[in-house]
Scaffold this active site. Structure first.
Site, PDB file in Angstrom:
ATOM      1  N   HIS A  62      31.797 -32.210  23.195  1.00  0.00           N
ATOM      2  CA  HIS A  62      32.771 -33.247  22.846  1.00  0.00           C
ATOM      3  C   HIS A  62      32.053 -34.359  22.080  1.00  0.00           C
ATOM      4  O   HIS A  62      30.823 -34.532  22.190  1.00  0.00           O
ATOM      5  CB  HIS A  62      33.425 -33.814  24.103  1.00  0.00           C
ATOM      6  CG  HIS A  62      34.383 -32.869  24.757  1.00  0.00           C
ATOM      7  ND1 HIS A  62      35.324 -33.274  25.686  1.00  0.00           N
ATOM      8  CD2 HIS A  62      34.567 -31.528  24.614  1.00  0.00           C
ATOM      9  CE1 HIS A  62      36.034 -32.230  26.090  1.00  0.00           C
ATOM     10  NE2 HIS A  62      35.587 -31.157  25.453  1.00  0.00           N
ATOM     11  N   GLU A  64      31.917 -37.513  22.533  1.00  0.00           N
ATOM     12  CA  GLU A  64      31.210 -38.484  23.373  1.00  0.00           C
ATOM     13  C   GLU A  64      29.864 -37.937  23.854  1.00  0.00           C
ATOM     14  O   GLU A  64      28.862 -38.653  23.871  1.00  0.00           O
ATOM     15  CB  GLU A  64      32.067 -38.855  24.594  1.00  0.00           C
ATOM     16  CG  GLU A  64      33.436 -39.397  24.254  1.00  0.00           C
ATOM     17  CD  GLU A  64      34.514 -38.320  24.336  1.00  0.00           C
ATOM     18  OE1 GLU A  64      34.395 -37.322  23.598  1.00  0.00           O
ATOM     19  OE2 GLU A  64      35.467 -38.487  25.119  1.00  0.00           O
TER      20      GLU A  64
END
Length: 352
Positions: A62, A64
């Site tokens: 992801h 992040e």
């Protein structure tokens, strides 16, 4: 310093969220879900990431996580004390957990995620008092732009899938739905041409085969339904006799049988659906006085048809057609994929 040298918290959040949006657009350009993130420390970007789960075959890739890894490498420390992370979509549980482990000072997100959001939408791990580190959270920064990017991406994906599905339908080999004429080449012909209809609303483009001994301008006819394990050829003797006497007899193949198209989803073959297109066929042929002949095992289908077209059916006669040889029975079904209707009707008749 002038006031311009000291931007407000809102201006600072907007600036860094735009940097995260740039990462999200990069993800979209790679056909990844458009989520982007940046990690800020000392007024500088020390890590950035764009969703890459598809390209990297990695469920943890992801935006992040990628940004956190880059920031940790930059600092040479897996603890990111005093750092802030900006992400265009509310973090999931995995990413929220990683942010807590990194000891981030603050997390700022754009659009909420009402399916998996773990910063307030579905759950809020940042609000758990039992967690030994408390990270500040703010949401809704440039929410409209972040949400629009996601909406546009998924709309494009749906349109592409619909176009691919339509193209696949156009490119579908004819024998995927239809039995080759060569399978019927050894069978004695019946008088009259094979007739087909595909534009009845309930057929949804599927092609239905039937024989009509004529005269086709009359409103009276005997309509013969075959059984759950055979096809219209079982009425060959009755059809030839009617033809010789100038009587109108219509023998048809239900969808999934004989020379009609054979969709391969068993769930399609409900009795109500078969009855619906049969009723539409009677209406299309302008039949007002129908003598319906069918094997006893098809009584449930006949009842559905009576419910829809009872005004046009003046008589129902339950009668067994000819017993076909195994070779003739198998002619319409070159492989197991063409037998979905046989399996569906077997289950229906067996349970009635």
């Amino acid at each position: 310093m002038t006031p311009a040298d000291h931007p407000s918290a809102h201006e600072r959040d907007t600036r860094w969220m735009r940097a995260a949006l740039a990462q999200a657009r990069a993800a979209a350009a790679s056909d990844e879900v458009p989520v982007g993130a940046v990690v800020i420390c000392g007024g500088q970007i020390i890590g950035h990431g764009a969703n890459a789960s598809i390209a990297q075959h990695d469920p943890t890739a992801h935006a992040e996580i990628i940004a956190l890894r880059a920031a940790a490498q930059h600092l040479g420390n897996y603890r990111l004390h005093g750092c802030e992370l900006y992400v265009t979509l509310e973090p999931c549980l995995m990413c929220a957990g990683a942010m807590l482990h990194a000891r981030l000072k603050r997390v700022v997100f754009g659009a909420p995620d009402h399916k998996t959001g773990s910063a307030g939408s579905v759950l809020n791990v940042f609000a758990l008092d039992a967690v030994n580190h408390q990270t500040q959270v703010a949401g809704g920064v440039l929410e409209g732009e972040c949400a629009l990017l996601l909406q546009d991406f998924f709309r494009t994906q749906r349109q592409r899938q619909a176009a691919d599905k339509a193209q696949a339908g156009r490119a579908l080999r004819e024998d995927a739905l239809r039995t080759s004429d060569s399978r019927f080449a050894t069978l004695p012909d019946l008088p009259g041409p094979a007739l087909y209809v595909h534009d009845l609303p309930a057929l949804n483009g599927l092609r239905l085969h039937y024989l009509d001994s004529g005269p086709c301008d009359g409103h009276d006819a005997t309509v013969c339904l075959h059984g759950s394990a055979d096809w219209s050829y079982a009425w060959r003797g009755a059809f030839m006799q009617a033809n010789a006497h100038g009587q109108r007899v219509i023998c048809l193949d239900l969808i999934g049988f004989g020379r009609s198209d054979k969709p391969k989803k068993m769930t399609l073959h409900s009795l109500s659906w078969h009855a619906l297109y049969l009723a539409q066929l009677l209406d299309r042929l302008d039949l007002r006085r129908v003598r319906l002949v069918a094997p006893k095992e098809m009584q449930a289908l006949v009842q559905h048809l009576l419910d829809l077209a009872g005004a046009s059916i003046t008589e129902v006669l339950y009668q067994q057609p000819e017993v076909l040889s195994s070779e003739t029975l198998d002619a319409p079904f070159p492989d197991d994929g063409h037998r979905a209707a046989l399996r569906a009707f077997s289950a229906t008749v067996g349970s009635s």
